[in-house]
Motif scaffolding. Structure first.
Motif, PDB file in Angstrom:
ATOM      1  N   LEU A 290      14.535   1.312   2.545  1.00  0.00           N
ATOM      2  CA  LEU A 290      13.076   1.231   2.663  1.00  0.00           C
ATOM      3  C   LEU A 290      12.422   1.150   1.290  1.00  0.00           C
ATOM      4  O   LEU A 290      11.479   0.374   1.085  1.00  0.00           O
ATOM      5  N   ALA A 291      12.907   1.929   0.349  1.00  0.00           N
ATOM      6  CA  ALA A 291      12.354   1.884  -1.000  1.00  0.00           C
ATOM      7  C   ALA A 291      12.586   0.506  -1.610  1.00  0.00           C
ATOM      8  O   ALA A 291      11.722  -0.024  -2.322  1.00  0.00           O
ATOM      9  N   ARG A 292      13.747  -0.105  -1.322  1.00  0.00           N
ATOM     10  CA  ARG A 292      14.029  -1.443  -1.831  1.00  0.00           C
ATOM     11  C   ARG A 292      13.075  -2.464  -1.223  1.00  0.00           C
ATOM     12  O   ARG A 292      12.588  -3.368  -1.914  1.00  0.00           O
ATOM     13  N   GLU A 293      12.766  -2.330   0.072  1.00  0.00           N
ATOM     14  CA  GLU A 293      11.799  -3.232   0.713  1.00  0.00           C
ATOM     15  C   GLU A 293      10.438  -3.119   0.007  1.00  0.00           C
ATOM     16  O   GLU A 293       9.761  -4.112  -0.244  1.00  0.00           O
ATOM     17  N   ARG A 294      10.055  -1.870  -0.301  1.00  0.00           N
ATOM     18  CA  ARG A 294       8.750  -1.643  -0.930  1.00  0.00           C
ATOM     19  C   ARG A 294       8.693  -2.303  -2.302  1.00  0.00           C
ATOM     20  O   ARG A 294       7.688  -2.921  -2.677  1.00  0.00           O
ATOM     21  N   ILE A 295       9.801  -2.204  -3.041  1.00  0.00           N
ATOM     22  CA  ILE A 295       9.832  -2.785  -4.386  1.00  0.00           C
ATOM     23  C   ILE A 295       9.777  -4.308  -4.307  1.00  0.00           C
ATOM     24  O   ILE A 295       9.071  -4.974  -5.064  1.00  0.00           O
TER      25      ILE A 295
ATOM     26  N   VAL B  20       0.138   9.703   5.280  1.00  0.00           N
ATOM     27  CA  VAL B  20       1.598   9.795   5.360  1.00  0.00           C
ATOM     28  C   VAL B  20       2.014   9.625   6.807  1.00  0.00           C
ATOM     29  O   VAL B  20       1.355  10.137   7.719  1.00  0.00           O
ATOM     30  N   ALA B  21       3.069   8.863   7.023  1.00  0.00           N
ATOM     31  CA  ALA B  21       3.642   8.680   8.354  1.00  0.00           C
ATOM     32  C   ALA B  21       5.064   9.212   8.319  1.00  0.00           C
ATOM     33  O   ALA B  21       5.918   8.670   7.606  1.00  0.00           O
ATOM     34  N   THR B  22       5.324  10.300   9.030  1.00  0.00           N
ATOM     35  CA  THR B  22       6.674  10.860   9.086  1.00  0.00           C
ATOM     36  C   THR B  22       7.256  10.620  10.465  1.00  0.00           C
ATOM     37  O   THR B  22       6.537  10.630  11.468  1.00  0.00           O
TER      38      THR B  22
ATOM     39  N   ALA C  33      15.326  23.128  12.717  1.00  0.00           N
ATOM     40  CA  ALA C  33      15.247  22.419  11.444  1.00  0.00           C
ATOM     41  C   ALA C  33      15.633  20.955  11.663  1.00  0.00           C
ATOM     42  O   ALA C  33      16.557  20.642  12.412  1.00  0.00           O
ATOM     43  N   ALA C  34      14.914  20.056  11.026  1.00  0.00           N
ATOM     44  CA  ALA C  34      15.189  18.626  11.147  1.00  0.00           C
ATOM     45  C   ALA C  34      14.772  17.944   9.857  1.00  0.00           C
ATOM     46  O   ALA C  34      14.128  18.543   8.992  1.00  0.00           O
ATOM     47  N   CYS C  35      15.166  16.699   9.727  1.00  0.00           N
ATOM     48  CA  CYS C  35      14.843  15.928   8.541  1.00  0.00           C
ATOM     49  C   CYS C  35      14.158  14.636   8.974  1.00  0.00           C
ATOM     50  O   CYS C  35      14.677  13.911   9.829  1.00  0.00           O
ATOM     51  N   ALA C  36      12.997  14.377   8.398  1.00  0.00           N
ATOM     52  CA  ALA C  36      12.220  13.194   8.764  1.00  0.00           C
ATOM     53  C   ALA C  36      12.044  12.300   7.545  1.00  0.00           C
ATOM     54  O   ALA C  36      12.130  12.748   6.405  1.00  0.00           O
ATOM     55  N   ILE C  37      11.815  11.022   7.819  1.00  0.00           N
ATOM     56  CA  ILE C  37      11.462  10.083   6.762  1.00  0.00           C
ATOM     57  C   ILE C  37       9.947  10.101   6.613  1.00  0.00           C
ATOM     58  O   ILE C  37       9.214  10.075   7.605  1.00  0.00           O
TER      59      ILE C  37
ATOM     60  N   ARG D 136       0.823  -1.216   0.000  1.00  0.00           N
ATOM     61  CA  ARG D 136       0.000   0.000   0.000  1.00  0.00           C
ATOM     62  C   ARG D 136       0.859   1.270   0.000  1.00  0.00           C
ATOM     63  O   ARG D 136       0.322   2.373   0.009  1.00  0.00           O
ATOM     64  N   VAL D 137       2.194   1.109   0.006  1.00  0.00           N
ATOM     65  CA  VAL D 137       3.087   2.268   0.052  1.00  0.00           C
ATOM     66  C   VAL D 137       3.261   2.832  -1.354  1.00  0.00           C
ATOM     67  O   VAL D 137       3.508   2.100  -2.316  1.00  0.00           O
ATOM     68  N   VAL D 138       3.130   4.139  -1.457  1.00  0.00           N
ATOM     69  CA  VAL D 138       3.264   4.825  -2.745  1.00  0.00           C
ATOM     70  C   VAL D 138       4.674   5.369  -2.930  1.00  0.00           C
ATOM     71  O   VAL D 138       5.262   5.285  -4.009  1.00  0.00           O
ATOM     72  N   HIS D 139       5.228   5.953  -1.839  1.00  0.00           N
ATOM     73  CA  HIS D 139       6.528   6.616  -1.964  1.00  0.00           C
ATOM     74  C   HIS D 139       7.178   6.699  -0.581  1.00  0.00           C
ATOM     75  O   HIS D 139       6.494   6.857   0.436  1.00  0.00           O
ATOM     76  N   VAL D 140       8.508   6.591  -0.570  1.00  0.00           N
ATOM     77  CA  VAL D 140       9.292   6.797   0.646  1.00  0.00           C
ATOM     78  C   VAL D 140      10.343   7.861   0.339  1.00  0.00           C
ATOM     79  O   VAL D 140      11.072   7.752  -0.652  1.00  0.00           O
ATOM     80  N   GLY D 141      10.408   8.903   1.154  1.00  0.00           N
ATOM     81  CA  GLY D 141      11.369   9.971   0.900  1.00  0.00           C
ATOM     82  C   GLY D 141      11.714  10.739   2.152  1.00  0.00           C
ATOM     83  O   GLY D 141      11.315  10.362   3.268  1.00  0.00           O
ATOM     84  N   LEU D 142      12.466  11.812   1.985  1.00  0.00           N
ATOM     85  CA  LEU D 142      12.873  12.673   3.092  1.00  0.00           C
ATOM     86  C   LEU D 142      12.030  13.934   3.100  1.00  0.00           C
ATOM     87  O   LEU D 142      11.660  14.460   2.046  1.00  0.00           O
ATOM     88  N   ASP D 143      11.756  14.425   4.310  1.00  0.00           N
ATOM     89  CA  ASP D 143      10.923  15.611   4.469  1.00  0.00           C
ATOM     90  C   ASP D 143      11.627  16.575   5.415  1.00  0.00           C
ATOM     91  O   ASP D 143      11.830  16.268   6.591  1.00  0.00           O
ATOM     92  N   ASP D 144      12.038  17.726   4.889  1.00  0.00           N
ATOM     93  CA  ASP D 144      12.651  18.761   5.730  1.00  0.00           C
ATOM     94  C   ASP D 144      11.545  19.433   6.526  1.00  0.00           C
ATOM     95  O   ASP D 144      10.617  20.014   5.960  1.00  0.00           O
ATOM     96  N   THR D 145      11.663  19.351   7.834  1.00  0.00           N
ATOM     97  CA  THR D 145      10.598  19.862   8.695  1.00  0.00           C
ATOM     98  C   THR D 145      11.212  20.511   9.921  1.00  0.00           C
ATOM     99  O   THR D 145      12.409  20.813   9.945  1.00  0.00           O
ATOM    100  N   HIS D 146      10.418  20.748  10.922  1.00  0.00           N
ATOM    101  CA  HIS D 146      10.887  21.341  12.169  1.00  0.00           C
ATOM    102  C   HIS D 146      10.468  20.468  13.347  1.00  0.00           C
ATOM    103  O   HIS D 146       9.480  19.755  13.286  1.00  0.00           O
ATOM    104  N   ARG D 147      11.253  20.520  14.389  1.00  0.00           N
ATOM    105  CA  ARG D 147      10.903  19.815  15.612  1.00  0.00           C
ATOM    106  C   ARG D 147      11.071  20.758  16.788  1.00  0.00           C
ATOM    107  O   ARG D 147      11.853  21.713  16.746  1.00  0.00           O
ATOM    108  N   GLN D 148      10.337  20.479  17.856  1.00  0.00           N
ATOM    109  CA  GLN D 148      10.416  21.304  19.064  1.00  0.00           C
ATOM    110  C   GLN D 148      11.570  20.825  19.926  1.00  0.00           C
ATOM    111  O   GLN D 148      11.667  19.638  20.252  1.00  0.00           O
ATOM    112  N   SER D 149      12.468  21.730  20.284  1.00  0.00           N
ATOM    113  CA  SER D 149      13.558  21.389  21.187  1.00  0.00           C
ATOM    114  C   SER D 149      13.041  21.367  22.620  1.00  0.00           C
ATOM    115  O   SER D 149      11.903  21.730  22.902  1.00  0.00           O
ATOM    116  N   SER D 150      13.900  20.938  23.551  1.00  0.00           N
ATOM    117  CA  SER D 150      13.500  20.884  24.959  1.00  0.00           C
ATOM    118  C   SER D 150      13.217  22.276  25.515  1.00  0.00           C
ATOM    119  O   SER D 150      12.495  22.422  26.498  1.00  0.00           O
TER     120      SER D 150
END
Length: 214
Positions: free
Chosen positions: A207-212, A179-181, A162-166, A142-156
């Motif tokens: 992960l993309a290889r697993e999907r294929i 979408v699950a990031t 700035a952070a990078c999520a899958i 059921r997976v369409v695409h796996v990639g990187l998402d530049d986003t933000h996270r809350q520090s303590s």
């Protein structure tokens, strides 16, 4: 000896050493009031500073060991269910928290989770007390695409960094897109997150290889 017992023993050894220094000062002052104790004050100050530093380091190491032990316990529980999966220590993004809250509103998602990736599915796990709980299942078919998402996270401190999520883009059983990031931690028990770079890109390729393959 447990980590808590070792920390307690270390703390009392340092406190005992401080007590010995204080007792020696009292004895010297009472027996020789005119003695020059300036050098002794330097020794006391150095001993106090060293003791505080040792205790702080021990507390930090004990906390890291507790986090690592929790991750290892969860990994062991997951592998008992499916020994073929490979595990990725992760931290939830707000998006992932919302997805889990929608599916499992009774679950309070913690700061550290684990993804188990296998031949047919990707599943999100958390250690609930001492029980491994599966919170989300994404079928590779059921997976369409796996990639990187530049986003933000809350520090303590509450600041956005700035952070990078899958990002796993997939289709739910009711045929709605989702979408699950998630952030990836540097290692089991770690708080630091992987930034954009070779390790994260290699993980996405795997992960993309697993999907294929699925």
């Amino acid at each position: 000896m447990s980590a808590a017992r070792r920390l307690s023993t270390l703390r009392w050894v340092i406190v005992g050493f401080w007590a010995v220094l204080l007792t020696a000062r009292i004895v010297v002052v009472s027996t020789a009031p005119d003695a020059d104790l300036s050098w002794y004050g330097i020794v006391e100050f150095a001993a106090i500073g060293l003791g505080v530093a040792i205790i702080v380091v021990a507390v930090v190491r004990a906390a890291a060991a507790r986090r690592r032990h929790a991750d290892e316990a969860l990994a062991l529980a997951i592998r008992r269910i499916d020994p073929t999966v490979w595990l990725v220590p992760a931290a939830p993004t707000p998006e992932l928290r919302s997805a889990v809250e929608e599916l499992r509103p009774e679950v309070a998602l913690g700061a550290r989770v684990t993804w188990a990736f296998g031949a047919t599915e990707a599943s999100l796990w958390e250690l609930d007390d001492r029980r491994a709980t599966r919170l989300l299942v994404v079928r590779w078919s059921r997976v369409v695409h796996v990639g990187l998402d530049d986003t933000h996270r809350q520090s303590s401190e509450g600041r956005a960094r700035a952070a990078c999520a899958i990002a796993i883009h997939y289709v739910r059983p009711d045929d709605t897109p989702a979408v699950a990031t998630f952030f990836v931690r540097t290692a089991p028990g770690a708080r630091r997150l992987l930034g954009r770079g070779p390790r994260l890109e290699r993980l996405v390729a795997d992960l993309a290889r697993e999907r294929i393959v699925a």
